[in-house]
Scaffold this motif. Sequence first.
Motif, short mmCIF file in Angstrom:
data_model
loop_
_atom_site.label_atom_id
_atom_site.label_comp_id
_atom_site.label_asym_id
_atom_site.label_seq_id
_atom_site.Cartn_x
_atom_site.Cartn_y
_atom_site.Cartn_z
N VAL A 115 20.90 -29.61 0.48
CA VAL A 115 20.41 -28.91 1.91
C VAL A 115 20.66 -27.89 2.36
O VAL A 115 20.77 -26.84 3.02
CB VAL A 115 20.01 -30.39 2.34
CG1 VAL A 115 19.73 -30.50 3.62
CG2 VAL A 115 19.82 -30.89 1.75
N THR A 116 22.19 -27.68 3.20
CA THR A 116 23.13 -27.06 3.80
C THR A 116 23.59 -25.93 2.67
O THR A 116 23.82 -25.21 3.30
CB THR A 116 24.10 -27.61 4.51
OG1 THR A 116 25.11 -27.67 3.18
CG2 THR A 116 23.76 -28.58 4.98
N GLN A 117 23.75 -25.85 1.38
CA GLN A 117 24.42 -24.88 0.63
C GLN A 117 25.50 -24.63 0.95
O GLN A 117 26.40 -23.50 0.56
CB GLN A 117 23.59 -23.55 0.64
CG GLN A 117 21.50 -23.63 0.36
CD GLN A 117 21.83 -24.31 -1.32
OE1 GLN A 117 22.76 -23.45 -2.10
NE2 GLN A 117 20.92 -24.98 -1.51
N LYS A 118 26.19 -25.84 1.60
CA LYS A 118 27.59 -25.71 1.94
C LYS A 118 28.69 -26.47 0.66
O LYS A 118 27.86 -27.25 0.31
CB LYS A 118 27.92 -26.10 3.42
CG LYS A 118 27.09 -24.92 3.97
CD LYS A 118 27.60 -25.31 5.84
CE LYS A 118 27.35 -24.36 6.87
NZ LYS A 118 27.28 -25.11 7.48
N PHE A 119 29.60 -25.81 0.78
CA PHE A 119 30.30 -26.50 -0.64
C PHE A 119 31.49 -27.78 0.07
O PHE A 119 31.84 -27.93 1.34
CB PHE A 119 31.88 -25.91 -0.98
CG PHE A 119 30.64 -24.29 -1.77
CD1 PHE A 119 30.59 -25.13 -3.21
CD2 PHE A 119 30.29 -23.71 -1.54
CE1 PHE A 119 29.96 -23.74 -3.72
CE2 PHE A 119 29.68 -22.88 -1.21
CZ PHE A 119 29.28 -22.98 -2.80
N THR A 120 31.28 -28.83 -0.15
CA THR A 120 32.35 -30.26 0.29
C THR A 120 32.89 -30.62 -0.71
O THR A 120 33.14 -30.11 -1.53
CB THR A 120 30.97 -30.78 0.81
OG1 THR A 120 30.37 -31.79 -0.33
CG2 THR A 120 30.48 -30.46 2.10
N VAL A 121 34.05 -32.18 -0.15
CA VAL A 121 33.99 -32.79 -1.54
C VAL A 121 33.41 -34.55 -0.83
O VAL A 121 33.38 -34.95 -2.56
CB VAL A 121 35.61 -33.28 -1.02
CG1 VAL A 121 36.33 -32.34 -0.83
CG2 VAL A 121 35.41 -33.89 0.87
N ASP A 122 32.05 -34.51 -0.52
CA ASP A 122 31.06 -35.22 -0.79
C ASP A 122 29.79 -34.85 -1.23
O ASP A 122 28.74 -35.68 -0.91
CB ASP A 122 31.39 -36.47 0.28
CG ASP A 122 31.04 -35.74 1.25
OD1 ASP A 122 30.51 -34.65 1.54
OD2 ASP A 122 30.97 -36.21 2.80
N GLY A 123 29.27 -33.75 -1.77
CA GLY A 123 28.22 -33.24 -1.66
C GLY A 123 27.57 -33.66 -2.67
O GLY A 123 27.88 -35.16 -3.83
N ASP A 124 26.69 -33.95 -2.82
CA ASP A 124 26.03 -34.15 -3.89
C ASP A 124 25.63 -33.96 -5.54
O ASP A 124 25.70 -34.19 -6.73
CB ASP A 124 24.47 -34.42 -3.98
CG ASP A 124 23.32 -34.74 -2.45
OD1 ASP A 124 24.06 -35.93 -2.29
OD2 ASP A 124 22.37 -34.55 -2.27
N ILE A 125 25.93 -32.73 -5.37
CA ILE A 125 26.30 -32.00 -6.83
C ILE A 125 27.72 -30.94 -6.70
O ILE A 125 28.39 -30.40 -6.29
CB ILE A 125 25.29 -31.29 -6.94
CG1 ILE A 125 24.18 -31.19 -6.65
CG2 ILE A 125 25.43 -30.01 -8.05
CD1 ILE A 125 22.75 -30.23 -6.83
N ALA A 126 28.38 -31.91 -8.07
CA ALA A 126 29.77 -31.54 -8.43
C ALA A 126 30.18 -30.85 -9.15
O ALA A 126 29.12 -30.00 -10.41
CB ALA A 126 30.27 -32.58 -9.09
N ILE A 127 30.50 -29.66 -8.90
CA ILE A 127 31.19 -28.25 -10.05
C ILE A 127 32.61 -28.50 -10.52
O ILE A 127 33.37 -28.69 -10.47
CB ILE A 127 31.14 -26.62 -9.14
CG1 ILE A 127 29.94 -27.00 -8.22
CG2 ILE A 127 31.34 -25.82 -9.99
CD1 ILE A 127 30.11 -25.66 -6.75
N ASN A 128 31.76 -28.34 -11.95
CA ASN A 128 32.79 -29.16 -13.10
C ASN A 128 33.90 -27.82 -13.11
O ASN A 128 33.30 -26.78 -13.51
CB ASN A 128 32.69 -29.24 -14.39
CG ASN A 128 31.25 -29.97 -14.56
OD1 ASN A 128 31.69 -31.55 -14.14
ND2 ASN A 128 30.24 -30.16 -15.51
#
Length: 149
Positions: A115-128
């Motif tokens: 939604v925000t296109q920001k990077f977090t530790v608890d977002g919906d999509i993990a980046i392997n």
Amino acid sequence: MPITNYPDYLQPAGKAGQLSSYQDYTADTYAVEQTVPLFGAAVQLNATGTAIKPIATGGAVVGIALAQNIHDWVEKKNDQNYPVGEPAAIVKRGRIFVMAGGDVINGQAVKVDPVTQKFTVDGDIAINSAVFKANATANQLVEIEINLP
């Protein structure tokens, strides 16, 4: 010959999507199917695998949109994006600056909030195979290291 003056080779962080290190990075070029609204955004492939679009719920990150020219992070104009039909450089491996969506700590796994296109530790999509390489708070630039195939 050792590098003794880093600003001659790599400018300080100024914008999301800027490389933080030129050492061992890989970027692929893709056509843009849907406008990538900002540099440093996570992107995914379209259904046919022939173009990219911004990450959406249920998508898989294929890389981070690279800010290619000094103009991209010095002038900071609102037109700093990848429009439809343009080629886009997408970083798959290396260190790059992104915008933090909350408090992050060095070494934590990277996720994206579509939604925000920001990077977090608890977002919906993990980046392997991606981790934060510094501490930051919301809306600050933060360095991540990404290692996608």
